[in-house]
Design an enzyme around this catalytic site. Structure first.
Site, mmCIF file in Angstrom:
data_model
loop_
_atom_site.group_PDB
_atom_site.id
_atom_site.type_symbol
_atom_site.label_atom_id
_atom_site.label_comp_id
_atom_site.label_asym_id
_atom_site.label_seq_id
_atom_site.Cartn_x
_atom_site.Cartn_y
_atom_site.Cartn_z
ATOM 1 N N SER A 193 0.826 -1.211 0.000
ATOM 2 C CA SER A 193 0.000 0.000 0.000
ATOM 3 C C SER A 193 0.860 1.260 0.000
ATOM 4 O O SER A 193 2.042 1.232 0.350
ATOM 5 C CB SER A 193 -0.881 0.014 1.253
ATOM 6 N N ASP A 216 4.100 -11.338 2.950
ATOM 7 C CA ASP A 216 3.441 -10.966 4.208
ATOM 8 C C ASP A 216 1.939 -10.993 3.916
ATOM 9 O O ASP A 216 1.433 -10.107 3.232
ATOM 10 C CB ASP A 216 3.913 -9.566 4.636
ATOM 11 N N ASP A 223 -5.818 -8.346 11.965
ATOM 12 C CA ASP A 223 -5.034 -8.328 13.200
ATOM 13 C C ASP A 223 -5.949 -8.480 14.405
ATOM 14 O O ASP A 223 -7.079 -7.965 14.405
ATOM 15 C CB ASP A 223 -4.248 -7.007 13.298
ATOM 16 N N SER A 256 4.634 -12.461 16.270
ATOM 17 C CA SER A 256 4.423 -12.305 17.713
ATOM 18 C C SER A 256 3.134 -12.981 18.132
ATOM 19 O O SER A 256 2.177 -13.038 17.357
ATOM 20 C CB SER A 256 4.380 -10.824 18.108
ATOM 21 N N THR A 300 3.837 -2.088 12.012
ATOM 22 C CA THR A 300 4.922 -2.851 12.641
ATOM 23 C C THR A 300 5.306 -4.059 11.779
ATOM 24 O O THR A 300 6.492 -4.323 11.567
ATOM 25 C CB THR A 300 4.502 -3.328 14.043
ATOM 26 N N ASP A 310 4.883 -4.440 8.597
ATOM 27 C CA ASP A 310 5.473 -3.996 7.325
ATOM 28 C C ASP A 310 6.947 -3.638 7.521
ATOM 29 O O ASP A 310 7.807 -4.000 6.708
ATOM 30 C CB ASP A 310 4.709 -2.785 6.776
HETATM 31 P P1 ADP Z 1 1.503 -7.037 12.507
HETATM 32 O O1 ADP Z 1 1.928 -5.614 12.678
HETATM 33 O O2 ADP Z 1 1.609 -7.508 11.117
HETATM 34 O O3 ADP Z 1 0.167 -7.335 13.138
HETATM 35 P P2 ADP Z 1 2.908 -7.956 14.847
HETATM 36 O O4 ADP Z 1 1.784 -7.382 15.641
HETATM 37 O O5 ADP Z 1 3.348 -9.323 15.191
HETATM 38 O O6 ADP Z 1 2.586 -7.937 13.285
HETATM 39 O O7 ADP Z 1 4.117 -6.930 14.961
HETATM 40 C C1 ADP Z 1 5.333 -7.121 14.272
HETATM 41 C C2 ADP Z 1 6.495 -6.951 15.219
HETATM 42 O O8 ADP Z 1 6.434 -5.656 15.823
HETATM 43 C C3 ADP Z 1 6.495 -7.956 16.376
HETATM 44 O O9 ADP Z 1 7.293 -9.071 16.035
HETATM 45 C C4 ADP Z 1 7.126 -7.152 17.505
HETATM 46 O O10 ADP Z 1 8.527 -7.221 17.390
HETATM 47 C C5 ADP Z 1 6.742 -5.715 17.203
HETATM 48 N N1 ADP Z 1 5.549 -5.248 17.956
HETATM 49 C C6 ADP Z 1 4.325 -4.970 17.464
HETATM 50 N N2 ADP Z 1 3.493 -4.526 18.418
HETATM 51 C C7 ADP Z 1 4.213 -4.506 19.561
HETATM 52 C C8 ADP Z 1 3.936 -4.143 20.917
HETATM 53 N N3 ADP Z 1 2.730 -3.678 21.297
HETATM 54 N N4 ADP Z 1 4.925 -4.261 21.834
HETATM 55 C C9 ADP Z 1 6.137 -4.719 21.465
HETATM 56 N N5 ADP Z 1 6.466 -5.077 20.216
HETATM 57 C C10 ADP Z 1 5.523 -4.977 19.263
HETATM 58 CA CA CA Z 2 -0.365 -7.013 15.301
HETATM 59 CA CA CA Z 3 0.493 -6.885 9.249
#
Ligand code: ADP
Ligand code: CA
Ligand code: CA
Ligand code: CA
Length: 300
Positions: free
Chosen positions: A12, A118, A123, A187, A228, A230
């Site tokens: 995007s 990805d 989420d 995560s 995060t 991305d």
């Molecule tokens: P997405 O953003 O695709 O949903 P995640 O939530 O797993 O994927 O976030 C990707 C990475 O960003 C995680 O592996 C972690 O390292 C970091 N991260 C995201 N949200 C948090 C948070 N609230 N606290 C700590 N680390 C975070």
């Molecule tokens: Ca997430």
């Molecule tokens: Ca994502």
């Protein structure tokens, strides 16, 4: 032969803020990559904000772009493909053809293509794409070298509800069964250890029978951040260019920790406005290249 640092990045674009190509391009460019962006949408901001305006690419537009790239012979030049938010089943399906086309062109020249997929679909229990997009990803994943789902996307795709390490392992097995060599569930938060986020990296050698697993934790910071995943996928690609994948996973985790902490230090804590929680990507140059909070990655 000079080192190939070329990426086709299908994600995007947002005018304001840091998700998709806005979150991925700058870090990759800092690492010296040429990032050719295909902007699947061009929107005012990410979809968390109450108002969102702009344009979404359709299949015809995607094909027109590819036609131009093909005619100019750009396609064999990509060492990597990375895909993020698409939310269009026709385009997700067509990307499979793009990957195959580029792979075949490069194989003729004895060159590799690595595809980071990805599978952006949702989420924390909220799916923000149609069911047909999920079905299309189940097929696209078959030609991915690296998949980086969040725990919810891993659950949607595999049908295993990821809530802990046992279920995370089962979900990664589904990816391997589809032919994906490397899977990172970025995560997941468990009941037993709510202060940390756990991650799982599972890798299966071609023709292998048992995958190698790696895990680790990062401290959980209260609140929701967008972009995060991305930034993680882009950083993973960048560090895996020079390091084994399990090492790259730990460094990319470190990038996210650093950038989230920088965001919080500038007023973007978990309770602040969405605007304040936009990741401080451009202010974190040092962290993007050499993060302070590299995560320990342990073999299981
Ligand atoms: P997405 O953003 O695709 O949903 P995640 O939530 O797993 O994927 O976030 C990707 C990475 O960003 C995680 O592996 C972690 O390292 C970091 N991260 C995201 N949200 C948090 C948070 N609230 N606290 C700590 N680390 C975070
Ligand atoms: Ca997430
Ligand atoms: Ca994502
Ligand atoms: Ca570009």
């Amino acid at each position: 032969m000079s080192e190939e640092k070329t990426i086709l990045s299908i994600q995007s674009y947002v005018t304001h803020g840091y998700v998709g190509n806005k979150a991925a391009s700058f870090p990759l460019q800092l690492h010296g990559f040429d990032v050719d962006g295909v902007n699947t949408v061009s929107l005012s901001n990410h979809s968390g904000y109450p108002i969102i305006r702009g344009h979404r690419m359709d299949l015809q537009e995607y094909e027109t772009l590819m036609e131009g790239m093909r005619a100019n012979n750009f396609l064999p030049g990509y060492r990597y493909i990375i895909t993020g938010y698409i939310n269009n089943a026709d385009i997700v399906r067509r990307i499979r053809d793009t990957v195959k086309e580029i792979r075949t062109l490069r194989e003729k020249e004895g060159k590799k293509l690595t595809f980071f997929c990805d599978p952006v679909m949702g989420d924390d229990g909220i799916m923000y794409c149609k069911q047909e997009v999920l079905e299309a990803y189940r097929e696209l994943i078959q030609c991915a070298d690296v998949a980086t789902p969040n725990y919810y996307e891993a659950s949607l795709l595999s049908g295993v509800n990821v809530t802990d390490m046992t279920t995370a392992l089962q979900a990664t097995d589904w990816f391997h069964a589809q032919g994906t060599q490397n899977v990172i569930i970025k995560s997941f938060r468990t009941k037993e250890d709510p202060q940390n986020l756990h991650f799982l990296f599972s890798t299966m050698a071609t023709g292998g029978k048992t995958p190698q697993r790696f895990t680790g934790v990062v401290p959980y910071h209260e609140g929701r951040y967008t972009g995060t995943g991305d930034l993680f996928a882009a950083s993973l690609l960048a560090f895996s260019h020079q390091h084994p994948m399990e090492v790259a996973v730990g460094i990319a985790m470190g990038v996210l920790q650093d950038v989230i902490l920088a965001t919080r230090n500038e007023g973007g804590d978990g309770t602040s406005s969405l605007m304040n929680r936009e990741l401080r990507v451009t202010k974190s140059v040092q962290s993007l290249l050499n993060p302070a909070n590299v995560a320990e990655v342990r073999p299981m």
